[in-house]
Design a protein around this motif. Structure first.
Motif, PDB file in Angstrom:
ATOM      1  N   SER A 199      41.373  41.159  40.912  1.00 23.30           N
ATOM      2  CA  SER A 199      41.333  40.333  39.710  1.00 23.30           C
ATOM      3  C   SER A 199      40.611  41.023  38.554  1.00 23.30           C
ATOM      4  N   ARG A 200      40.849  40.496  37.382  1.00 20.68           N
ATOM      5  CA  ARG A 200      40.176  40.972  36.178  1.00 20.68           C
ATOM      6  C   ARG A 200      38.658  40.796  36.330  1.00 20.68           C
ATOM      7  N   GLU A 201      38.240  39.684  36.938  1.00 23.15           N
ATOM      8  CA  GLU A 201      36.809  39.436  37.145  1.00 23.15           C
ATOM      9  C   GLU A 201      36.190  40.498  38.049  1.00 23.15           C
ATOM     10  N   GLU A 202      36.910  40.873  39.093  1.00 22.45           N
ATOM     11  CA  GLU A 202      36.409  41.907  40.001  1.00 22.45           C
ATOM     12  C   GLU A 202      36.285  43.247  39.279  1.00 22.45           C
ATOM     13  N   MET A 203      37.291  43.603  38.504  1.00 25.58           N
ATOM     14  CA  MET A 203      37.256  44.866  37.767  1.00 25.58           C
ATOM     15  C   MET A 203      36.123  44.864  36.751  1.00 25.58           C
ATOM     16  N   THR A 204      35.952  43.763  36.055  1.00 29.51           N
ATOM     17  CA  THR A 204      34.887  43.648  35.061  1.00 29.51           C
ATOM     18  C   THR A 204      33.523  43.805  35.720  1.00 29.51           C
ATOM     19  N   LEU A 205      33.331  43.162  36.873  1.00 25.91           N
ATOM     20  CA  LEU A 205      32.061  43.266  37.577  1.00 25.91           C
ATOM     21  C   LEU A 205      31.811  44.696  38.052  1.00 25.91           C
ATOM     22  N   ILE A 206      32.810  45.343  38.607  1.00 26.03           N
ATOM     23  CA  ILE A 206      32.648  46.728  39.072  1.00 26.03           C
ATOM     24  C   ILE A 206      32.279  47.643  37.910  1.00 26.03           C
ATOM     25  N   LEU A 207      32.998  47.536  36.804  1.00 28.28           N
ATOM     26  CA  LEU A 207      32.684  48.370  35.637  1.00 28.28           C
ATOM     27  C   LEU A 207      31.267  48.095  35.143  1.00 28.28           C
ATOM     28  N   SER A 208      30.895  46.835  35.084  1.00 29.59           N
ATOM     29  CA  SER A 208      29.548  46.460  34.640  1.00 29.59           C
ATOM     30  C   SER A 208      28.484  47.046  35.564  1.00 29.59           C
ATOM     31  N   LEU A 209      28.699  46.964  36.851  1.00 27.39           N
ATOM     32  CA  LEU A 209      27.742  47.510  37.819  1.00 27.39           C
ATOM     33  C   LEU A 209      27.579  49.016  37.641  1.00 27.39           C
ATOM     34  N   LEU A 210      28.687  49.700  37.493  1.00 33.40           N
ATOM     35  CA  LEU A 210      28.632  51.160  37.351  1.00 33.40           C
ATOM     36  C   LEU A 210      27.925  51.555  36.058  1.00 33.40           C
ATOM     37  N   GLU A 211      28.162  50.798  35.011  1.00 35.82           N
ATOM     38  CA  GLU A 211      27.538  51.112  33.730  1.00 35.82           C
ATOM     39  C   GLU A 211      26.048  50.762  33.735  1.00 35.82           C
ATOM     40  N   LYS A 212      25.705  49.571  34.222  1.00 32.22           N
ATOM     41  CA  LYS A 212      24.308  49.118  34.175  1.00 32.22           C
ATOM     42  C   LYS A 212      23.462  49.723  35.286  1.00 32.22           C
ATOM     43  N   ASP A 213      23.931  49.645  36.526  1.00 35.96           N
ATOM     44  CA  ASP A 213      23.123  50.106  37.658  1.00 35.96           C
ATOM     45  C   ASP A 213      23.069  51.629  37.771  1.00 35.96           C
ATOM     46  N   TYR A 214      24.150  52.293  37.407  1.00 29.80           N
ATOM     47  CA  TYR A 214      24.192  53.754  37.537  1.00 29.80           C
ATOM     48  C   TYR A 214      24.063  54.476  36.213  1.00 29.80           C
TER      49      TYR A 214
ATOM     50  N   ILE B  30      35.831  55.257  39.153  1.00 28.39           N
ATOM     51  CA  ILE B  30      36.753  54.333  39.808  1.00 28.39           C
ATOM     52  C   ILE B  30      38.033  55.067  40.206  1.00 28.39           C
ATOM     53  N   ALA B  31      38.557  55.874  39.303  1.00 31.66           N
ATOM     54  CA  ALA B  31      39.779  56.624  39.604  1.00 31.66           C
ATOM     55  C   ALA B  31      39.550  57.587  40.770  1.00 31.66           C
ATOM     56  N   GLU B  32      38.420  58.274  40.768  1.00 36.48           N
ATOM     57  CA  GLU B  32      38.135  59.207  41.852  1.00 36.48           C
ATOM     58  C   GLU B  32      37.898  58.462  43.167  1.00 36.48           C
ATOM     59  N   ALA B  33      37.182  57.338  43.113  1.00 33.65           N
ATOM     60  CA  ALA B  33      36.937  56.551  44.330  1.00 33.65           C
ATOM     61  C   ALA B  33      38.254  56.022  44.898  1.00 33.65           C
ATOM     62  N   LYS B  34      39.155  55.608  44.025  1.00 27.62           N
ATOM     63  CA  LYS B  34      40.467  55.140  44.483  1.00 27.62           C
ATOM     64  C   LYS B  34      41.220  56.269  45.169  1.00 27.62           C
ATOM     65  N   ALA B  35      41.167  57.464  44.588  1.00 24.28           N
ATOM     66  CA  ALA B  35      41.836  58.616  45.207  1.00 24.28           C
ATOM     67  C   ALA B  35      41.217  58.935  46.572  1.00 24.28           C
TER      68      ALA B  35
END
Length: 173
Positions: free
Chosen positions: A68-83, A94-99
């Motif tokens: 879902s869009r909510e899941e993608m938004t949360l993942i992006l937010s986590l990567l930006e804020k936490d990392y 995300i692209a590399e992790a998917k690969a």
């Protein structure tokens, strides 16, 4: 050649929109590595752990066959804020992790890396984040529940740790 900067469409799927190729963005992402590690073709442990953690996020987000869009938004937010990643680097990760997920047989390789570098407290924080991802759409399906228990085991956490993290996330919502 595919581009890397990703946005989500209405279905929450990744759209690549800018002119940078995936390889260029990933090279930029890892260009901060010390020269010796670059020459040896290795990523820094921190980058590998971020990749492994992101792979777990993506696996969980896709397990119910609805990213879902909510899941993608949360993942992006986590990567930006936490990392501390820029939006472009978060999308490249995300692209590399998917690969990496597409090439993997199971999740053990990702959990092994996290187990080698994270303390139990840090692993519990990952589990809490994964529970947030489960409940971002307001429900948990049987596949998500199964995977969470499996990840708890792979990360060498007790059932109590897993349930305490779940309760903490549910109470915070």
């Amino acid at each position: 050649m595919a581009t890397v900067s990703c946005l989500t469409n209405d279905a929450g799927n990744l759209n690549r929109t800018n002119g940078e190729t995936m390889i260029e963005l990933i090279k930029t992402f890892f260009s901060r590595m010390p020269e010796g590690e670059k020459q040896a073709g290795r990523q820094r442990p921190k980058d590998q752990i971020h990749l492994a953690t992101c792979a777990l996020f993506l696996e969980l987000a896709h397990i119910d066959e609805s990213f879902s869009r909510e899941e993608m938004t949360l993942i992006l937010s986590l990567l930006e804020k936490d990392y501390g990643l820029s939006p472009e680097h978060a999308e490249a990760l995300i692209a590399e992790a998917k690969a990496e997920l597409d090439q993997s047989v199971d999740l053990w390789q990702f959990a092994k890396l996290i187990n080698e570098h994270y303390s139990p407290v840090e692993k519990i924080a990952i589990i809490e984040t994964l529970w947030r991802l489960v409940f971002v759409d307001g429900r948990m399906d049987a596949h998500e529940d199964y995977l969470m228990h499996r990840l708890g085991g792979l990360l060498r956490l007790s059932h109590k740790d897993l349930m305490d993290a779940k309760v903490k996330v549910l109470r915070s919502q």
